[in-house]
Design an enzyme around this catalytic site. Structure first.
Site, short mmCIF file in Angstrom:
data_model
loop_
_atom_site.label_atom_id
_atom_site.label_comp_id
_atom_site.label_asym_id
_atom_site.label_seq_id
_atom_site.Cartn_x
_atom_site.Cartn_y
_atom_site.Cartn_z
N HIS A 43 4.62 -8.01 10.75
CA HIS A 43 4.13 -6.91 9.93
C HIS A 43 2.61 -6.87 10.02
O HIS A 43 1.97 -7.89 10.31
CB HIS A 43 4.56 -7.09 8.48
CG HIS A 43 6.02 -6.90 8.24
ND1 HIS A 43 6.53 -6.57 7.00
CD2 HIS A 43 7.10 -6.98 9.08
CE1 HIS A 43 7.85 -6.44 7.08
NE2 HIS A 43 8.21 -6.71 8.33
N GLU A 51 0.31 -6.73 7.77
CA GLU A 51 -0.38 -7.62 6.84
C GLU A 51 -0.34 -9.07 7.33
O GLU A 51 -1.35 -9.78 7.31
CB GLU A 51 0.25 -7.54 5.44
CG GLU A 51 0.17 -6.17 4.82
CD GLU A 51 1.36 -5.26 5.14
OE1 GLU A 51 1.57 -4.30 4.38
OE2 GLU A 51 2.07 -5.49 6.14
N CYS A 91 5.46 -5.42 1.60
CA CYS A 91 6.82 -5.85 1.29
C CYS A 91 6.75 -7.26 0.66
O CYS A 91 5.69 -7.89 0.67
CB CYS A 91 7.67 -5.87 2.55
SG CYS A 91 7.28 -7.23 3.68
N CYS A 120 5.16 -9.89 2.94
CA CYS A 120 3.72 -9.75 3.08
C CYS A 120 2.99 -10.15 1.81
O CYS A 120 1.91 -10.75 1.87
CB CYS A 120 3.38 -8.32 3.49
SG CYS A 120 3.98 -7.93 5.16
#
Length: 161
Positions: free
Chosen positions: A56, A58, A86, A89
């Site tokens: 992801h 992040e 999410c 993250c």
């Protein structure tokens, strides 16, 4: 205040990173970690491009920042991300000791585009039945489950985190 120290400035940059990433076969997510001393580290969503569900934006930005500063502790840093993080993250941000997080779009905007993480947020609710992915504690066949922790406590050369 310098414009570059305002959340809206970095969020615009994160949104542009995300938009450009879509043009390069990545997911529509971008993130920037700004360290306490002002260094910037970018991250892009490369889940499908790298076949890595943890890639992801992040997490990628956090990894880049940790490598860039030479430390796993990003205390005082700020994470700016194109979309609400999410649970993975958010947890990664906590582990990295990120000081604060700002996001542009929210989880509902992501759901409207086909990225519905609601089931993951719900999984971590206190009253979740955890049917999505059962998790259970089991006693190992040999040894003791706490042996690694005993070894850790006795290791004088450990790096505490």
């Amino acid at each position: 205040m310098d414009k570059s120290q305002q959340p809206a400035y970095y969020l615009a940059k994160a949104v542009e990173l995300a938009t450009e990433n879509v043009r390069n076969n990545g997911g529509p997510f971008g993130a920037i970690v700004v360290t306490a001393d002002g260094r910037e580290f970018e991250g892009l969503n490369r889940v499908t491009a790298n076949l890595d569900p943890t890639a992801h934006a992040e997490v990628t930005a956090i990894r880049n920042a940790c490598q860039g500063v030479g430390d796993f502790d990003l205390s005082g840093a700020t994470l700016y991300t194109s979309c609400e993080p999410c649970p993975m993250c958010l947890a990664s941000s906590l582990w990295a000791r990120i000081g604060q997080v700002y996001f542009a779009a929210d989880r509902h905007d992501a759901a409207d585009a086909g990225f519905d993480d609601a089931v993951f947020y719900e999984y971590f609710d206190a009253d979740s039945d955890r049917l999505l992915m059962p998790v259970a504690k089991v006693t190992p066949e040999t040894g003791r489950a706490v042996d690694p922790f005993d070894q850790w406590r006795s290791n004088l050369d450990k790096i505490t985190y």
